[in-house]
Scaffold this active site. Structure first.
Site, PDB file in Angstrom:
ATOM      1  N   GLU A 115       9.289  -0.524   8.070  1.00  0.00           N
ATOM      2  CA  GLU A 115       9.287  -1.863   8.665  1.00  0.00           C
ATOM      3  C   GLU A 115       9.983  -2.886   7.779  1.00  0.00           C
ATOM      4  O   GLU A 115      10.697  -3.766   8.261  1.00  0.00           O
ATOM      5  CB  GLU A 115       7.837  -2.287   8.931  1.00  0.00           C
ATOM      6  CG  GLU A 115       7.700  -3.517   9.813  1.00  0.00           C
ATOM      7  CD  GLU A 115       7.684  -4.821   9.023  1.00  0.00           C
ATOM      8  OE1 GLU A 115       7.759  -5.887   9.649  1.00  0.00           O
ATOM      9  OE2 GLU A 115       7.602  -4.771   7.775  1.00  0.00           O
ATOM     10  N   ASP A 126       5.095   1.217   4.390  1.00  0.00           N
ATOM     11  CA  ASP A 126       6.046   0.846   3.345  1.00  0.00           C
ATOM     12  C   ASP A 126       5.755  -0.575   2.870  1.00  0.00           C
ATOM     13  O   ASP A 126       5.169  -1.389   3.606  1.00  0.00           O
ATOM     14  CB  ASP A 126       7.485   0.965   3.840  1.00  0.00           C
ATOM     15  CG  ASP A 126       7.756   0.127   5.081  1.00  0.00           C
ATOM     16  OD1 ASP A 126       6.985   0.243   6.047  1.00  0.00           O
ATOM     17  OD2 ASP A 126       8.737  -0.646   5.083  1.00  0.00           O
TER      18      ASP A 126
END
Length: 336
Positions: free
Chosen positions: A157, A94
């Site tokens: 994250e 991400d």
């Protein structure tokens, strides 16, 4: 630091175009955290990035799997019956959202001289793909391992790592490992993180002196532009230099400038901004709050002042802190 072995350097250079093609494919997926939807707990983008990387790992001939449509893995070495434990390499796919301040297309791979540009080239698609590719080259040389090596691909994250408990509910943690998502060459500890948001209800109506505070404020970076619009029609515009929250000393943060002007207002609203100006201001290590902790191993506390807002009748302040190992959240928020 030891030089790269000549034979391995030659091997990588022979496959460099293949690596760049895979990296380009992964960068093209705008894997910004989004709304939960069918089989995509953190949005379509992170799910697509995970599928893309697992397809690459499958093509490379690794054992692969995924958990909860949000964490995947690629594995090399003996199987689980031969090696119950595994060495883990953990990264994430991400990325933080983009603004219109890019010189190159953020979701494309651009190479200029010896530099690569694109959202995720450094954090963390590039390093994670590099690790996968290195393991692939080891595999092509038929080098054998005594232990399983598993590369773990997370997808949340940047928004709090809510994917990891999902993974750990089905798989044991590695017995050891590293993450390519940090400073080179090795990291053995993690600093604490604390997001602090203060809200003051205004009871004397003084917040009405402000029509709006405008800007893009997110805890991942310090803003480089903002506007303070006052009820008398005055518009104050601020420009600075953007920087990541984990490097506040590199920013020319516009918020202390905005707060300095807002502290000239009257009533409780002015008093609130006077407190922010006095206690936070341009500091990035928390001296005026009495929280400028540090230690030899992890350095000084970092305070990133990233947001102010007004939701009448409430005024708000927000900062993100990276804490040295000896400190904790309870001691940090015990402010006068």
């Amino acid at each position: 630091m030891k030089p790269i072995r000549a034979d391995f350097k030659a091997l990588f250079e022979a496959h460099a175009d293949e690596f760049l093609a895979d990296l380009r494919e992964v960068l093209r997926v705008p894997s910004v955290c989004g709304a939960q939807t069918f089989e995509a707990p953190f949005g379509i983008g992170p799910k697509r990035a995970l599928e893309t990387v697992l397809a690459i790992a499958d093509r490379m001939g690794f054992r692969t799997g995924q958990v909860g449509n949000c964490v995947g893995w690629a594995e090399y070495g003996p199987d689980e019956t031969q090696a119950p434990t595994y060495f883990g390499i953990l990264g994430h796919l991400d990325v933080v959202d983009v603004e219109d301040d890019w010189h190159y297309p953020p979701f494309e791979l651009t190479q200029v001289d010896n530099m690569l540009y694109g959202r995720g080239v450094l954090d963390n698609k590039g390093p994670l793909l590099s690790t996968l590719f290195a393991l692939y080259l080891i595999k092509t040389q038929k080098i054998t391992f005594k232990q399983r090596v598993r590369i773990i691909f997370g997808t949340d994250e940047e928004s709090g790592s809510q994917d990891m408990p999902i993974y750990l509910a089905e798989h044991s943690a590695p017995y050891a490992g590293f993450t390519p998502d940090c400073k080179f060459p090795a990291v053995y500890g993690e600093r604490g993180l604390l997001d602090v948001q203060l809200a003051l209800p205004i009871t004397d109506g003084s917040e009405q002196q402000i029509t709006a505070v405008e800007g893009r404020f997110a805890k991942s970076y310090l803003p480089d532009h903002a506007q303070l619009i006052l009820a008398d029609g005055t518009v104050k515009t601020y420009h600075g230099k953007k920087a990541p929250s984990n490097a506040p000393e590199m920013a020319d943060n516009v918020l202390p400038k905005l707060v300095a002007d807002a502290s000239q207002l009257t009533g409780q609203t002015g008093q609130f901004y006077q407190w922010v100006a006095a206690k936070i201001g341009t500091q990035s290590t928390g001296e005026n709050l009495g929280i400028n902790y540090q230690d030899e191993a992890s350095g000084a506390l970092q305070l990133a002042f990233y947001g102010v807002s007004i939701e009448s009748p409430t005024v708000k302040y927000a900062s993100d802190m990276s804490l040295p190992n000896p400190s904790d959240g309870r001691s940090v928020v015990n402010w006068d």
